[in-house]
Design a protein around this motif. Sequence first.
Motif, PDB file in Angstrom:
ATOM      1  N   CYS A   1       0.837  -1.205   0.000  1.00  0.00           N
ATOM      2  CA  CYS A   1       0.000   0.000   0.000  1.00  0.00           C
ATOM      3  C   CYS A   1       0.867   1.248   0.000  1.00  0.00           C
ATOM      4  N   ASP A   2       0.377   2.285  -0.644  1.00  0.00           N
ATOM      5  CA  ASP A   2       1.073   3.571  -0.702  1.00  0.00           C
ATOM      6  C   ASP A   2       0.797   4.339   0.585  1.00  0.00           C
ATOM      7  N   SER A   3       1.836   4.605   1.347  1.00  0.00           N
ATOM      8  CA  SER A   3       1.677   5.203   2.673  1.00  0.00           C
ATOM      9  C   SER A   3       1.110   6.619   2.642  1.00  0.00           C
ATOM     10  N   GLN A   4       1.201   7.322   1.517  1.00  0.00           N
ATOM     11  CA  GLN A   4       0.676   8.690   1.479  1.00  0.00           C
ATOM     12  C   GLN A   4      -0.848   8.721   1.622  1.00  0.00           C
ATOM     13  N   TYR A   5      -1.491   7.571   1.446  1.00  0.00           N
ATOM     14  CA  TYR A   5      -2.945   7.501   1.569  1.00  0.00           C
ATOM     15  C   TYR A   5      -3.403   6.836   2.861  1.00  0.00           C
ATOM     16  N   TYR A   6      -2.483   6.606   3.795  1.00  0.00           N
ATOM     17  CA  TYR A   6      -2.838   5.983   5.066  1.00  0.00           C
ATOM     18  C   TYR A   6      -3.777   6.883   5.873  1.00  0.00           C
ATOM     19  N   GLY A   7      -4.595   6.252   6.682  1.00  0.00           N
ATOM     20  CA  GLY A   7      -5.465   6.977   7.596  1.00  0.00           C
ATOM     21  C   GLY A   7      -6.917   6.896   7.170  1.00  0.00           C
ATOM     22  N   PHE A   8      -7.796   6.760   8.128  1.00  0.00           N
ATOM     23  CA  PHE A   8      -9.218   6.541   7.841  1.00  0.00           C
ATOM     24  C   PHE A   8      -9.813   7.664   6.989  1.00  0.00           C
ATOM     25  N   PHE A   9      -9.596   8.912   7.402  1.00  0.00           N
ATOM     26  CA  PHE A   9     -10.179  10.009   6.637  1.00  0.00           C
ATOM     27  C   PHE A   9      -9.616  10.047   5.224  1.00  0.00           C
ATOM     28  N   ASN A  10      -8.301   9.941   5.081  1.00  0.00           N
ATOM     29  CA  ASN A  10      -7.695   9.963   3.752  1.00  0.00           C
ATOM     30  C   ASN A  10      -8.231   8.847   2.880  1.00  0.00           C
ATOM     31  N   GLN A  11      -8.396   7.682   3.459  1.00  0.00           N
ATOM     32  CA  GLN A  11      -8.894   6.543   2.699  1.00  0.00           C
ATOM     33  C   GLN A  11     -10.320   6.785   2.195  1.00  0.00           C
ATOM     34  N   VAL A  12     -11.187   7.253   3.077  1.00  0.00           N
ATOM     35  CA  VAL A  12     -12.594   7.452   2.685  1.00  0.00           C
ATOM     36  C   VAL A  12     -12.700   8.563   1.650  1.00  0.00           C
ATOM     37  N   TYR A  13     -11.999   9.674   1.880  1.00  0.00           N
ATOM     38  CA  TYR A  13     -12.098  10.808   0.955  1.00  0.00           C
ATOM     39  C   TYR A  13     -11.529  10.447  -0.414  1.00  0.00           C
ATOM     40  N   ASN A  14     -10.355   9.862  -0.439  1.00  0.00           N
ATOM     41  CA  ASN A  14      -9.722   9.558  -1.712  1.00  0.00           C
ATOM     42  C   ASN A  14     -10.450   8.485  -2.491  1.00  0.00           C
ATOM     43  N   ALA A  15     -11.023   7.522  -1.795  1.00  0.00           N
ATOM     44  CA  ALA A  15     -11.794   6.490  -2.488  1.00  0.00           C
ATOM     45  C   ALA A  15     -13.048   7.088  -3.119  1.00  0.00           C
ATOM     46  N   ALA A  16     -13.773   7.901  -2.353  1.00  0.00           N
ATOM     47  CA  ALA A  16     -14.974   8.540  -2.896  1.00  0.00           C
ATOM     48  C   ALA A  16     -14.622   9.426  -4.087  1.00  0.00           C
ATOM     49  N   ARG A  17     -13.560  10.188  -3.957  1.00  0.00           N
ATOM     50  CA  ARG A  17     -13.129  11.055  -5.055  1.00  0.00           C
ATOM     51  C   ARG A  17     -12.732  10.236  -6.285  1.00  0.00           C
ATOM     52  N   GLN A  18     -12.110   9.094  -6.052  1.00  0.00           N
ATOM     53  CA  GLN A  18     -11.684   8.256  -7.178  1.00  0.00           C
ATOM     54  C   GLN A  18     -12.879   7.778  -8.008  1.00  0.00           C
ATOM     55  N   TYR A  19     -13.976   7.448  -7.336  1.00  0.00           N
ATOM     56  CA  TYR A  19     -15.169   7.036  -8.071  1.00  0.00           C
ATOM     57  C   TYR A  19     -15.736   8.185  -8.900  1.00  0.00           C
ATOM     58  N   LYS A  20     -15.570   9.418  -8.429  1.00  0.00           N
ATOM     59  CA  LYS A  20     -16.003  10.552  -9.233  1.00  0.00           C
ATOM     60  C   LYS A  20     -15.049  10.795 -10.408  1.00  0.00           C
ATOM     61  N   LEU A  21     -13.774  10.481 -10.234  1.00  0.00           N
ATOM     62  CA  LEU A  21     -12.834  10.533 -11.344  1.00  0.00           C
ATOM     63  C   LEU A  21     -13.234   9.536 -12.431  1.00  0.00           C
TER      64      LEU A  21
END
Length: 297
Positions: A157-177
């Motif tokens: 896993c890429d450590s720059q995306y660690y953390g609950f908030f980062n994970q939820v936000y980035n995943a949701a944003r990725q689906y919009k991408l």
Amino acid sequence: AIVLVAVGLLLSTCLAVSQEASASVSAQNFNAGYIISDSKFYDSNAMTAAEVQTFLNQKVPTCHPEYDSAPSTIVCLKSYKTVTSTKAKDSYCLGYSGNQTQTAAQIIDGVARSCGVSQEVLIVLLQKENGLVTHTWPSPWRYKTAMGFGCPDTAACDSQYYGFFNQVYNAARQYKLYKANPSSYQYRVGTNSIYWNPKASCGSSTVVIKNQATAGLYNYTPYRPNQAALNAGYGEGDSCSSYGNRNFFLYYGNWFGDPTAEAGPILSNLTLVNLRNGRYYICLLYTSPSPRDSTSS
């Protein structure tokens, strides 16, 4: 359609509609080309933060940190809190105000509204990826990689995306991408070749993807469950089985109703109306066709 229901018929008629809405799904009903409707996936008003909290409470009535060798590190999702990070508004999400200590439920709701993705979908993704919703003694690593974002099958896993908030936000944003730029990603609406499993030797199959939400799920988890996986329900299939998209379909269906139905209330709040001949209730019933048929092999 608007249906006027007399008080005497209220329980039998409205209860039947409500039960239909909450019916569970079977893995045998999994349609590889149509896993969830766009209207369900992108419905950011599906739940409130309070409703998310109630749901999480119901899934884990009692947390059991004593099951772990380091019980002081164990926090169940219903009680989890963390500090959010500031996210700038862009073409995909409305941004997020950082430096707030928020519960998991508040973050799920806040991210859903910022990025235009359903709270129900985010809950199911948390369960599908790391089992966080129902786990009674989740270790800290589950929060670090909560959505499996930045965690490819073939690398760490890429450590720059660690953390609950980062994970939820980035995943949701990725689906919009995926939604905004469908031609930039491998799986799109139309005919696709999708692997059964990360092992290329297991082969692939042809799937006609019917909508963007389903394409997004395959871009995030690029495997189709084989018949052995579907026959197993939530269990294990064979050496060529994969489970991510099957489990998404099952968890969503068993928790929130048929994922392929169009979004919108099947039964609204009941409205009392006084008429000359007595009292009546109005039940609002909405029905929409779904593109359930799919050509796949």
